[in-house]
Design an enzyme around this catalytic site. Structure first.
Site, PDB file in Angstrom:
ATOM      1  N   HIS A  12      45.652  33.911  41.157  1.00 49.99           N
ATOM      2  CA  HIS A  12      44.388  34.484  41.602  1.00 49.99           C
ATOM      3  C   HIS A  12      44.356  35.980  41.389  1.00 49.99           C
ATOM      4  O   HIS A  12      45.379  36.647  41.436  1.00 49.99           O
ATOM      5  CB  HIS A  12      44.066  34.125  43.059  1.00 49.99           C
ATOM      6  CG  HIS A  12      45.068  34.537  44.077  1.00 49.99           C
ATOM      7  ND1 HIS A  12      46.275  33.894  44.252  1.00 49.99           N
ATOM      8  CD2 HIS A  12      45.041  35.521  45.001  1.00 49.99           C
ATOM      9  CE1 HIS A  12      46.951  34.459  45.237  1.00 49.99           C
ATOM     10  NE2 HIS A  12      46.225  35.464  45.704  1.00 49.99           N
ATOM     11  N   HIS A  41      42.344  39.454  42.649  1.00 48.26           N
ATOM     12  CA  HIS A  41      41.493  40.092  43.657  1.00 48.26           C
ATOM     13  C   HIS A  41      40.591  41.084  42.928  1.00 48.26           C
ATOM     14  O   HIS A  41      41.101  41.932  42.181  1.00 48.26           O
ATOM     15  CB  HIS A  41      42.329  40.881  44.678  1.00 48.26           C
ATOM     16  CG  HIS A  41      43.177  40.039  45.562  1.00 48.26           C
ATOM     17  ND1 HIS A  41      42.800  39.705  46.844  1.00 48.26           N
ATOM     18  CD2 HIS A  41      44.395  39.477  45.356  1.00 48.26           C
ATOM     19  CE1 HIS A  41      43.752  38.977  47.395  1.00 48.26           C
ATOM     20  NE2 HIS A  41      44.731  38.830  46.512  1.00 48.26           N
TER      21      HIS A  41
END
Length: 132
Positions: free
Chosen positions: A92, A94
């Site tokens: 992931h 950010h």
């Protein structure tokens, strides 16, 4: 299936900001600032750099489009990007709207937003994403 894969599959609710067949973006539930968004691959992969080169390229192109939508929704100096991935074993990114570098300090206190605020923020970003 890990928690992020379940979110991308719709099995766990999230505040969707953008999506396509391969990737999904949603609001971080412990945001540093309004608009703090996570961008994930739909397929389960632990680490961004475990992805093949073509997939990473498509991932970055998707994240770029999300960042543009984010900046349009929340005017800022830049949208910061961080790849950490120690808390959840699913790749992931950010994306954080920044007025200064201090906005990217993950030790900062997290915002406490209401469900209505989360919904309003995600809808604002998704609308900008769809219009790109």
């Amino acid at each position: 299936m890990d928690i992020f894969a379940k979110i991308a599959a719709g099995e766990i609710p999230s505040y969707k900001c953008a999506e396509n067949d391969e990737f999904y973006a949603f609001l971080d539930i412990n945001p540093l600032v309004k608009g703090h968004t996570l961008v994930i691959p739909r397929r389960e992969v632990d680490y961004v750099f475990d992805m093949n080169s073509d997939e990473i390229a498509r991932y970055m192109q998707f994240a770029q489009k999300v960042a543009i939508a984010l900046k349009n929704a929340f005017p800022c100096v830049k949208v910061g990007m961080a790849v950490l991935g120690l808390e959840v074993a699913h790749a992931h990114i950010h994306l954080v709207p920044m007025q200064s570098e201090k906005d990217m300090n993950f030790a900062n206190p997290k915002l406490k937003l209401s469900e209505e605020e989360f919904k309003e923020i995600s809808e604002k970003i998704y609308k900008k994403f769809r219009n790109l």
